[in-house]
Design a protein around this motif. Structure first.
Motif, PDB file in Angstrom:
ATOM      1  N   ASP A 150       0.867  -1.176   0.000  1.00  4.53           N
ATOM      2  CA  ASP A 150       0.000   0.000   0.000  1.00  4.53           C
ATOM      3  C   ASP A 150       0.905   1.227   0.000  1.00  4.53           C
ATOM      4  O   ASP A 150       1.577   1.502   0.987  1.00  4.53           O
ATOM      5  CB  ASP A 150      -0.908  -0.005   1.229  1.00  4.53           C
ATOM      6  CG  ASP A 150      -1.843   1.196   1.287  1.00  4.53           C
ATOM      7  OD1 ASP A 150      -1.741   2.078   0.408  1.00  4.53           O
ATOM      8  OD2 ASP A 150      -2.671   1.252   2.225  1.00  4.53           O
ATOM      9  N   THR A 151       0.932   1.939  -1.118  1.00  6.63           N
ATOM     10  CA  THR A 151       1.844   3.079  -1.239  1.00  6.63           C
ATOM     11  C   THR A 151       1.540   4.192  -0.244  1.00  6.63           C
ATOM     12  O   THR A 151       2.407   5.014   0.046  1.00  6.63           O
ATOM     13  CB  THR A 151       1.788   3.673  -2.664  1.00  6.63           C
ATOM     14  OG1 THR A 151       0.440   4.045  -2.971  1.00  6.63           O
ATOM     15  CG2 THR A 151       2.280   2.661  -3.691  1.00  6.63           C
ATOM     16  N   ASP A 152       0.316   4.219   0.296  1.00  5.45           N
ATOM     17  CA  ASP A 152      -0.058   5.273   1.239  1.00  5.45           C
ATOM     18  C   ASP A 152       0.101   4.861   2.699  1.00  5.45           C
ATOM     19  O   ASP A 152      -0.112   5.670   3.599  1.00  5.45           O
ATOM     20  CB  ASP A 152      -1.520   5.699   0.998  1.00  5.45           C
ATOM     21  CG  ASP A 152      -1.718   6.335  -0.365  1.00  5.45           C
ATOM     22  OD1 ASP A 152      -0.818   7.079  -0.801  1.00  5.45           O
ATOM     23  OD2 ASP A 152      -2.757   6.076  -0.989  1.00  5.45           O
ATOM     24  N   ASN A 158       6.367  -0.613   3.875  1.00  2.62           N
ATOM     25  CA  ASN A 158       5.799   0.106   2.728  1.00  2.62           C
ATOM     26  C   ASN A 158       6.546   1.405   2.464  1.00  2.62           C
ATOM     27  O   ASN A 158       6.792   1.767   1.314  1.00  2.62           O
ATOM     28  CB  ASN A 158       4.308   0.379   2.951  1.00  2.62           C
ATOM     29  CG  ASN A 158       3.424  -0.699   2.355  1.00  2.62           C
ATOM     30  OD1 ASN A 158       3.495  -0.972   1.158  1.00  2.62           O
ATOM     31  ND2 ASN A 158       2.615  -1.333   3.197  1.00  2.62           N
ATOM     32  N   MET A 159       6.929   2.101   3.525  1.00  3.33           N
ATOM     33  CA  MET A 159       7.671   3.347   3.348  1.00  3.33           C
ATOM     34  C   MET A 159       9.064   3.063   2.796  1.00  3.33           C
ATOM     35  O   MET A 159       9.569   3.826   1.957  1.00  3.33           O
ATOM     36  CB  MET A 159       7.753   4.105   4.670  1.00  3.33           C
ATOM     37  CG  MET A 159       6.394   4.587   5.169  1.00  3.33           C
ATOM     38  SD  MET A 159       6.480   5.631   6.643  1.00  3.33           S
ATOM     39  CE  MET A 159       7.009   7.176   5.915  1.00  3.33           C
ATOM     40  N   ALA A 160       9.658   1.964   3.231  1.00  8.18           N
ATOM     41  CA  ALA A 160      10.965   1.571   2.702  1.00  8.18           C
ATOM     42  C   ALA A 160      10.858   1.220   1.219  1.00  8.18           C
ATOM     43  O   ALA A 160      11.733   1.572   0.421  1.00  8.18           O
ATOM     44  CB  ALA A 160      11.526   0.389   3.484  1.00  8.18           C
ATOM     45  N   LEU A 161       9.782   0.544   0.850  1.00  9.97           N
ATOM     46  CA  LEU A 161       9.560   0.209  -0.561  1.00  9.97           C
ATOM     47  C   LEU A 161       9.423   1.475  -1.401  1.00  9.97           C
ATOM     48  O   LEU A 161      10.033   1.590  -2.471  1.00  9.97           O
ATOM     49  CB  LEU A 161       8.304  -0.655  -0.711  1.00  9.97           C
ATOM     50  CG  LEU A 161       8.389  -2.108  -0.255  1.00  9.97           C
ATOM     51  CD1 LEU A 161       7.004  -2.746  -0.244  1.00  9.97           C
ATOM     52  CD2 LEU A 161       9.325  -2.918  -1.150  1.00  9.97           C
ATOM     53  N   GLY A 229       5.136  10.936  10.252  1.00  5.50           N
ATOM     54  CA  GLY A 229       4.734  10.231   9.039  1.00  5.50           C
ATOM     55  C   GLY A 229       5.792  10.173   7.958  1.00  5.50           C
ATOM     56  O   GLY A 229       5.504   9.762   6.828  1.00  5.50           O
ATOM     57  N   LEU A 230       7.027  10.575   8.290  1.00  3.76           N
ATOM     58  CA  LEU A 230       8.122  10.563   7.319  1.00  3.76           C
ATOM     59  C   LEU A 230       9.322   9.822   7.890  1.00  3.76           C
ATOM     60  O   LEU A 230       9.517   9.771   9.106  1.00  3.76           O
ATOM     61  CB  LEU A 230       8.540  11.999   6.962  1.00  3.76           C
ATOM     62  CG  LEU A 230       7.489  12.891   6.311  1.00  3.76           C
ATOM     63  CD1 LEU A 230       8.012  14.323   6.217  1.00  3.76           C
ATOM     64  CD2 LEU A 230       7.095  12.376   4.934  1.00  3.76           C
TER      65      LEU A 230
END
Length: 290
Positions: A150-152, A158-161, A229-230
């Motif tokens: 899930d890109t969001d 997912n954030m690493a991806l 969130g970052l």
């Protein structure tokens, strides 16, 4: 950066380093960098790409040598292929993507962790993707809380991806341009203004290896620090080092007895795809061996 007696002179504070152009593949120019026009001329005359990065290290401009072989002929053939609804290149890319996802999962099964790698072959892309990410979730430590792609999502994996794929896109963009292809005109992803469709298409074959690099890192204890969130700056740097190092490791390719780094494979396949499109012949995509 300047040039003296044919050598690049790189200065940082009181430190100075001399580098021969023959030892340089590309020059990355950050927002805080200074580079002389003479250095640019020497770089381009030696076939060295000069890439300008913004404050987030995303490319906003690329300088290439003035002569790029077969560029016009390649682009024309690419446009004709898309206009004629020729689907063979897109189909080969997706076929290779699923194959490489299968190979990735098979690696972990050989390592003693049960996966459903056999089930991916012969499936359509959405089904294969769903099964693949379900298996990836089982491979990751439970504290990652990864429930699927899930890109969001703000979970660590997912954030690493997202961040790692951005690094991959940057490399692919450059080599597609050098090969004479239009990075904005793809075969699978929809064409939209500013959408690097061919970059996204082409990257599908190489993403499973990026996934492998990340799964391995997280299983070995790597973690990201998330703030507001970052990904925080230190984690971002650590992640980039892991991905870049992994892309510089040798990888094996089916029916190729000469292992290359992933970056070299990307470069070789960009040229191969361009040649196939230009000559209107089938393209054999990147098939990973792990």
């Amino acid at each position: 950066m300047t040039v003296k007696k044919g050598m690049f002179i790189i200065k940082k504070g009181d430190n100075k380093v001399e580098v021969s152009p023959s030892e340089v593949d590309e020059i990355l120019v950050l927002t805080s960098s200074l580079i002389s026009t003479k250095a640019l001329m020497v770089a381009l005359s030696h076939g060295i790409d000069v890439i300008f990065l913004d404050s987030r290290e995303n490319p906003w401009g690329i300088l290439l040598p003035s002569v790029v072989t077969e560029t016009v002929k390649t682009k024309k053939a690419q446009y004709e292929t898309v206009l004629n609804n020729d689907t063979k290149y897109g189909e080969e890319i997706i076929k290779c993507k699923i194959f490489n996802q299968h190979v990735h999962l098979k690696y972990w099964t050989r390592s003693g962790i049960k996966t459903d790698y056999k089930e991916l072959i012969g499936r359509d892309e959405p089904t294969a993707a769903r099964m693949y990410w379900q298996n990836i979730a089982l491979l990751l430590p439970k504290d990652i809380h990864f429930d699927g792609r899930d890109t969001d999502s703000v979970d660590q994996f997912n954030m690493a991806l997202n961040y790692s794929y951005a690094i991959l896109y940057n490399r692919i963009f450059k080599y597609l341009v050098i090969a004479g292809l239009d990075p904005y005109l793809g075969f699978v992803h929809k064409d939209r203004p500013g959408n690097e469709s061919l970059v996204y298409d082409f990257s599908e074959m190489f993403k499973p290896y990026i996934d492998f690099i990340l799964v391995r890192a997280f299983r070995e204890g790597f973690r990201l620090k998330i703030k507001d969130g970052l990904i925080d700056r230190e984690s971002r740097s650590s992640l980039a080092r892991i991905v870049v190092k992994g892309m510089d490791d040798k990888v094996k390719e089916e029916n190729d007895h000469n292992p290359k780094t992933l970056v070299q494979a990307i470069r070789a396949h960009a040229v191969k795809l361009a040649s196939s499109i230009r000559e209107k012949r089938p393209y054999n995509g990147f098939k990973l061996v792990l």
